[in-house]
Write a protein that holds these residues in place. Structure first.
Motif, PDB file in Angstrom:
ATOM      1  N   ASP A   1     -36.754  22.001  26.151  1.00 50.92           N
ATOM      2  CA  ASP A   1     -36.407  23.342  25.672  1.00 50.92           C
ATOM      3  C   ASP A   1     -35.426  24.034  26.613  1.00 50.92           C
ATOM      4  OD1 ASP A   1     -38.063  23.015  23.485  1.00 50.92           O
ATOM      5  OD2 ASP A   1     -39.758  24.086  24.368  1.00 50.92           O
ATOM      6  N   SER A   2     -35.619  23.854  27.907  1.00 51.23           N
ATOM      7  CA  SER A   2     -34.741  24.500  28.892  1.00 51.23           C
ATOM      8  C   SER A   2     -33.308  24.011  28.787  1.00 51.23           C
ATOM      9  CB  SER A   2     -35.259  24.242  30.317  1.00 51.23           C
ATOM     10  OG  SER A   2     -36.536  24.812  30.495  1.00 51.23           O
ATOM     11  N   ASN A   3     -33.144  22.781  28.287  1.00 53.52           N
ATOM     12  CA  ASN A   3     -31.799  22.210  28.204  1.00 53.52           C
ATOM     13  C   ASN A   3     -31.272  22.146  26.774  1.00 53.52           C
ATOM     14  OD1 ASN A   3     -30.960  21.006  31.043  1.00 53.52           O
ATOM     15  ND2 ASN A   3     -33.172  20.727  30.820  1.00 53.52           N
ATOM     16  N   GLY A   4     -31.982  22.781  25.843  1.00 52.13           N
ATOM     17  CA  GLY A   4     -31.503  22.850  24.468  1.00 52.13           C
ATOM     18  C   GLY A   4     -31.420  21.508  23.780  1.00 52.13           C
ATOM     19  N   ILE A   5     -32.322  20.612  24.110  1.00 50.65           N
ATOM     20  CA  ILE A   5     -32.306  19.256  23.551  1.00 50.65           C
ATOM     21  C   ILE A   5     -33.092  19.236  22.238  1.00 50.65           C
ATOM     22  CG2 ILE A   5     -33.013  16.858  23.939  1.00 50.65           C
ATOM     23  CD1 ILE A   5     -32.619  17.453  26.983  1.00 50.65           C
ATOM     24  N   THR A   6     -32.501  18.691  21.191  1.00 45.91           N
ATOM     25  CA  THR A   6     -33.135  18.617  19.875  1.00 45.91           C
ATOM     26  C   THR A   6     -34.135  17.466  19.848  1.00 45.91           C
ATOM     27  OG1 THR A   6     -31.131  19.476  18.843  1.00 45.91           O
ATOM     28  CG2 THR A   6     -32.713  18.367  17.396  1.00 45.91           C
ATOM     29  N   TYR A   7     -35.327  17.722  19.310  1.00 47.36           N
ATOM     30  CA  TYR A   7     -36.367  16.693  19.292  1.00 47.36           C
ATOM     31  C   TYR A   7     -37.307  16.919  18.124  1.00 47.36           C
ATOM     32  CZ  TYR A   7     -39.137  20.464  21.415  1.00 47.36           C
ATOM     33  OH  TYR A   7     -39.755  21.659  21.667  1.00 47.36           O
ATOM     34  N   ARG A   8     -38.135  15.913  17.860  1.00 51.36           N
ATOM     35  CA  ARG A   8     -39.259  16.033  16.933  1.00 51.36           C
ATOM     36  C   ARG A   8     -40.536  15.777  17.731  1.00 51.36           C
ATOM     37  NH1 ARG A   8     -38.426  11.845  12.284  1.00 51.36           N
ATOM     38  NH2 ARG A   8     -40.551  12.562  11.773  1.00 51.36           N
ATOM     39  N   LEU A   9     -41.527  16.627  17.560  1.00 54.24           N
ATOM     40  CA  LEU A   9     -42.801  16.482  18.262  1.00 54.24           C
ATOM     41  C   LEU A   9     -43.840  15.933  17.292  1.00 54.24           C
ATOM     42  CD1 LEU A   9     -44.763  16.909  20.628  1.00 54.24           C
ATOM     43  CD2 LEU A   9     -45.007  19.289  19.891  1.00 54.24           C
ATOM     44  N   PHE A  10     -44.474  14.825  17.689  1.00 55.87           N
ATOM     45  CA  PHE A  10     -45.515  14.202  16.875  1.00 55.87           C
ATOM     46  C   PHE A  10     -46.881  14.540  17.469  1.00 55.87           C
ATOM     47  CE2 PHE A  10     -41.876  11.934  15.517  1.00 55.87           C
ATOM     48  CZ  PHE A  10     -42.171  11.332  14.299  1.00 55.87           C
ATOM     49  N   GLY A  11     -47.760  15.060  16.662  1.00 56.90           N
ATOM     50  CA  GLY A  11     -49.113  15.346  17.125  1.00 56.90           C
ATOM     51  C   GLY A  11     -49.988  14.117  17.149  1.00 56.90           C
ATOM     52  N   ASP A  12     -49.570  13.088  16.419  1.00 54.93           N
ATOM     53  CA  ASP A  12     -50.361  11.864  16.273  1.00 54.93           C
ATOM     54  C   ASP A  12     -49.554  10.677  16.804  1.00 54.93           C
ATOM     55  OD1 ASP A  12     -51.958   9.779  15.493  1.00 54.93           O
ATOM     56  OD2 ASP A  12     -51.672  10.057  13.341  1.00 54.93           O
ATOM     57  N   LYS A  13     -50.074  10.019  17.831  1.00 56.02           N
ATOM     58  CA  LYS A  13     -49.360   8.886  18.425  1.00 56.02           C
ATOM     59  C   LYS A  13     -49.241   7.721  17.432  1.00 56.02           C
ATOM     60  CE  LYS A  13     -47.928   9.419  22.756  1.00 56.02           C
ATOM     61  NZ  LYS A  13     -48.387   8.680  23.920  1.00 56.02           N
ATOM     62  N   GLN A  14     -50.223   7.572  16.557  1.00 52.14           N
ATOM     63  CA  GLN A  14     -50.167   6.494  15.578  1.00 52.14           C
ATOM     64  C   GLN A  14     -49.000   6.706  14.612  1.00 52.14           C
ATOM     65  OE1 GLN A  14     -53.919   5.801  13.655  1.00 52.14           O
ATOM     66  NE2 GLN A  14     -53.218   3.978  12.578  1.00 52.14           N
ATOM     67  N   ALA A  15     -48.781   7.939  14.194  1.00 49.90           N
ATOM     68  CA  ALA A  15     -47.658   8.249  13.309  1.00 49.90           C
ATOM     69  C   ALA A  15     -46.327   8.030  14.038  1.00 49.90           C
ATOM     70  CB  ALA A  15     -47.753   9.689  12.822  1.00 49.90           C
ATOM     71  N   LEU A  16     -46.295   8.372  15.328  1.00 46.20           N
ATOM     72  CA  LEU A  16     -45.083   8.141  16.115  1.00 46.20           C
ATOM     73  C   LEU A  16     -44.811   6.643  16.240  1.00 46.20           C
ATOM     74  CD1 LEU A  16     -42.751   9.021  17.912  1.00 46.20           C
ATOM     75  CD2 LEU A  16     -44.378   9.262  19.813  1.00 46.20           C
ATOM     76  N   ALA A  17     -45.854   5.859  16.485  1.00 45.78           N
ATOM     77  CA  ALA A  17     -45.692   4.411  16.592  1.00 45.78           C
ATOM     78  C   ALA A  17     -45.115   3.841  15.296  1.00 45.78           C
ATOM     79  CB  ALA A  17     -47.026   3.749  16.925  1.00 45.78           C
ATOM     80  N   ALA A  18     -45.575   4.342  14.159  1.00 48.58           N
ATOM     81  CA  ALA A  18     -45.066   3.876  12.867  1.00 48.58           C
ATOM     82  C   ALA A  18     -43.594   4.241  12.691  1.00 48.58           C
ATOM     83  CB  ALA A  18     -45.910   4.467  11.735  1.00 48.58           C
ATOM     84  N   GLU A  19     -43.217   5.459  13.121  1.00 46.66           N
ATOM     85  CA  GLU A  19     -41.815   5.896  13.038  1.00 46.66           C
ATOM     86  C   GLU A  19     -40.918   5.023  13.917  1.00 46.66           C
ATOM     87  OE1 GLU A  19     -38.478   8.360  12.069  1.00 46.66           O
ATOM     88  OE2 GLU A  19     -40.482   8.284  11.178  1.00 46.66           O
ATOM     89  N   ILE A  20     -41.384   4.733  15.135  1.00 47.05           N
ATOM     90  CA  ILE A  20     -40.622   3.878  16.052  1.00 47.05           C
ATOM     91  C   ILE A  20     -40.437   2.491  15.433  1.00 47.05           C
ATOM     92  CG2 ILE A  20     -40.693   2.730  18.300  1.00 47.05           C
ATOM     93  CD1 ILE A  20     -42.244   5.224  19.324  1.00 47.05           C
ATOM     94  N   ALA A  21     -41.510   1.951  14.862  1.00 47.88           N
ATOM     95  CA  ALA A  21     -41.440   0.618  14.264  1.00 47.88           C
ATOM     96  C   ALA A  21     -40.421   0.565  13.130  1.00 47.88           C
ATOM     97  CB  ALA A  21     -42.826   0.205  13.772  1.00 47.88           C
ATOM     98  N   GLU A  22     -40.384   1.610  12.309  1.00 49.14           N
ATOM     99  CA  GLU A  22     -39.404   1.674  11.219  1.00 49.14           C
ATOM    100  C   GLU A  22     -37.985   1.630  11.769  1.00 49.14           C
ATOM    101  OE1 GLU A  22     -39.636   1.641   8.005  1.00 49.14           O
ATOM    102  OE2 GLU A  22     -41.695   2.188   7.473  1.00 49.14           O
ATOM    103  N   ARG A  23     -37.751   2.372  12.831  1.00 49.66           N
ATOM    104  CA  ARG A  23     -36.408   2.429  13.400  1.00 49.66           C
ATOM    105  C   ARG A  23     -36.047   1.107  14.094  1.00 49.66           C
ATOM    106  NH1 ARG A  23     -34.064   7.276  12.987  1.00 49.66           N
ATOM    107  NH2 ARG A  23     -35.401   8.985  12.279  1.00 49.66           N
ATOM    108  N   LEU A  24     -37.018   0.459  14.702  1.00 48.48           N
ATOM    109  CA  LEU A  24     -36.779  -0.868  15.276  1.00 48.48           C
ATOM    110  C   LEU A  24     -36.416  -1.871  14.177  1.00 48.48           C
ATOM    111  CD1 LEU A  24     -39.720  -1.007  17.830  1.00 48.48           C
ATOM    112  CD2 LEU A  24     -37.296  -1.041  18.430  1.00 48.48           C
ATOM    113  N   ALA A  25     -37.119  -1.802  13.071  1.00 46.67           N
ATOM    114  CA  ALA A  25     -36.826  -2.690  11.951  1.00 46.67           C
ATOM    115  C   ALA A  25     -35.423  -2.460  11.407  1.00 46.67           C
ATOM    116  CB  ALA A  25     -37.870  -2.508  10.849  1.00 46.67           C
ATOM    117  N   ASP A  26     -34.915  -1.230  11.563  1.00 42.72           N
ATOM    118  CA  ASP A  26     -33.539  -0.903  11.152  1.00 42.72           C
ATOM    119  C   ASP A  26     -32.530  -1.183  12.264  1.00 42.72           C
ATOM    120  OD1 ASP A  26     -34.315  -0.098   8.630  1.00 42.72           O
ATOM    121  OD2 ASP A  26     -34.502   2.016   9.174  1.00 42.72           O
TER     122      ASP A  26
END
Length: 612
Positions: free
Chosen positions: A380-405
């Protein structure tokens, strides 16, 4: 009992903290100072260990150093006397570091800490005892043979020992100037790579060559005996009289001068690498047979810089000399800080050691970690754009999708690894099934030689599907062959005939169904991962498996050529912005390159943020 172990003034300085036999923290100084292989007193690593343990210096029951500087002085003086006038260069280049730093290490540590713990004194451990302690005490074995092999520590270069319950004993020793580690480093230097860091490159280069020079090396450079002991012909080496490893006399054996660092790599360097690797493996295997014979043990522990030669480790495992093998993941000098502390606690203090668990190393996740609040404040201090995941399992699934791509991803999670290998917490990960991924990662992201191989991380339960390996390899220290059914045949000699010494077409040749992690000889440096090891990293690979059917990812350290592995979120973001990485994961935060300010992409951020 709290014991602080320190290694410093050689290379890879580090600090480790032991509490009642448990490893509380351990880290290399380079990760904080950002100086690769920093050899100075590890002030920031010491502070990290104390803060992690909630201690002040006066709370320490002992402060230990991993090397005996007076024995080193003894070796240095006798070496200079032996060389006579020929040692002038050595004296000019190393006198001040020996007399200004190493002999006064107790004063430097006392000045840094304010005191030397409760006892007010520095406890000094011999170098190879520190290595042996780092190998045996964290292992799951109640007793084991121990081998330590490196360049040199005081006088010793190679030892065979034994560990039993809380005691470690050295049984046999080879002394300077006879050193397998220095032979390998001499060839590293001659082939144009940097000593104490380029040995990995030489090992990676070896499969491209043929061991044409083995007989020449054995006839002129090293005499190997049946029991694995050996002697170097020091006439051909420069390290006894200079800080350089070789001179023209060495080059005379191999048809020319050493390769300059920026010169093209030729077949000569490939064949030299293959040859010295072959000789190294022969010595290690013969030594292991001797260790088994004189100790009667069924388990073996390894440490010292040569223990990081995972190709030799894989060959040793395949020989089945011992029933089991455990290798210290920080096998070089950094691990000496851990070994000397453990040796003081168990051997010197007589504390009893618990065994039967997998090991005490905690997957080597022993360095700094960062909270979500700390990371979000930075973003936030550096104005960096991000998405925050409350669930690590959902984040793992998102990462896997992007790896597959075929996205390449910088993964920053949990505590930083201790030792030279990234094991999923400070890693760059990618799809192993993509052709050209190896050269993309090397050239566009790591900024290093195209031939350098990448390691696979594979689910523990799936390892035998992909590799000829029937055991865990959690620390990425074993090389195994890719299963024959997954290989795609090619003729290396034919490819060289078509392309000359250009290795890029060979690197891009798909050698298996997981080409990005299959080396030119159909091998891979395997890391196995279980859910207990690292639930988040395991979850990413499991999600990738559900999408693709593949249980493997590319795993390489999160850094670029010439820099240490990232330690802080600031360093991770800087590396992300400076390279062609597509995605950055900082704990629960997902950061996309496409969302960042285009003006910042490609900028050299490396010096923009200093470690906290």
């Amino acid at each position: 009992m709290n014991v602080l172990g320190i290694s410093a003034y050689y290379h890879d300085s580090a600090a480790s903290l032991i509490r009642d036999g448990e490893i509380v923290a351990a880290a290399q100084e380079e990760r904080f100072t950002r100086r690769k292989h920093d050899h100075g007193l590890p002030v920031q690593a010491i502070n990290f260990c104390l803060e992690t343990g909630g201690l002040k210096p006066h709370d320490l029951d002992a402060v230990c150093y991993y090397d005996n500087p007076f024995l080193t002085l003894d070796r240095w003086l006798k070496n200079c006397i032996q060389e006579g006038d020929g040692s002038k260069k050595l004296i000019e280049k190393s006198f001040s570091s020996l007399f200004a730093e190493r002999l006064w290490v107790h004063d430097a540590i006392r000045e840094t800490l304010g005191c030397l713990g409760k006892k007010g004194k520095l406890f000094v451990c011999e170098h190879h005892i520190s290595h042996a302690g780092s190998a045996f005490y964290p292992s799951p074995f109640s007793s084991a043979a121990i081998m330590t092999v490196d360049g040199v520590g005081e006088w010793a270069t190679t030892t065979i020992g034994v560990g039993n319950k809380n005691e470690v004993e050295i049984l046999r020793q080879i002394s300077y100037p006879h050193s397998l580690g220095l032979l390998y480093s001499a060839m590293t230097y001659f082939c144009g790579f940097k000593v104490n860091s380029g040995e990995y490159k030489l090992m990676g280069l070896a499969p491209y060559g043929e061991p044409k020079y083995v007989d020449l090396i054995k006839d002129h450079l090293i005499e190997i005996k049946e029991d694995g002991s050996y002697r170097l012909n020091t006439t051909y080496f420069a390290f006894t009289r200079d800080t350089a490893m070789t001179d023209d006399y060495f080059g005379g054996l191999f048809a020319g001068r050493r390769r300059e660092a920026d010169a093209p790599i030729t077949r000569r360097e490939m064949d030299l690498a293959a040859s010295v690797q072959n000789v190294t493996e022969e010595v290690i295997i013969r030594m292991a047979k001797t260790a088994k014979k004189i100790t009667g043990e069924t388990k073996l522990c390894l440490a010292g810089g040569v223990a990081l030669n995972c190709v030799a480790n894989g060959k040793l495992l395949k020989e089945k000399i011992f029933d089991d093998l455990w290798i210290q993941p920080a096998a070089g000098d950094a691990g000496g800080s851990l070994g000397c502390a453990l040796y003081f606690y168990y051997h010197c203090s007589g504390k009893q050691r618990a065994t039967g668990v997998r090991d005490m190393q905690k997957n080597s996740y022993l360095g700094p970690g960062f909270s979500l609040n700390e990371i979000q404040h930075y973003l936030d201090s550096n104005g960096i754009t991000y998405r925050l995941f409350g669930d690590k399992q959902a984040l793992a699934a998102e990462i896997a999708e992007r790896l597959a791509d075929n996205n390449t991803i910088g993964l920053f999670s949990g505590r930083m690894e201790f030792g030279p290998r990234a094991l999923g917490n400070r890693s760059i990960i990618a799809n192993p099934m993509t052709g050209g991924m190896q050269s993309k990662l090397n050239v566009k992201i790591k900024f290093r030689e195209s031939f350098r191989p990448f390691a696979p991380t594979v689910l523990s339960e799936s390892v035998s599907r992909y590799f000829d390996l029937d055991q865990e390899s959690p620390y990425m220290l074993l090389v195994a062959e890719v299963k024959e059914g997954l290989r795609r045949s090619f003729d290396l000699t034919e490819l060289f005939a078509e392309n000359g010494d250009d290795m890029l077409p060979i690197v891009n040749k798909e050698r298996s169904t997981i080409p990005a992690v299959t080396h030119v000889d159909f091998t891979a440096r395997v890391q196995t991962i279980s859910e207990d090891d690292n639930p988040f990293y395991y979850g990413i690979i499991k999600a990738f498996e559900r999408i693709t059917g593949c249980s493997v990812l590319v795993n390489t350290s999160f850094n670029v050529r010439g820099e240490p592995i990232v330690c802080s979120p600031q360093q991770a973001y800087a590396c992300f912005m400076h390279t062609d990485l597509d995605v950055l994961v900082l704990e629960n935060f997902l950061i996309l390159k496409s969302d960042q300010n285009p003006m910042l992409q490609g900028m050299d951020w490396r010096n923009e943020y200093e470690p906290d």
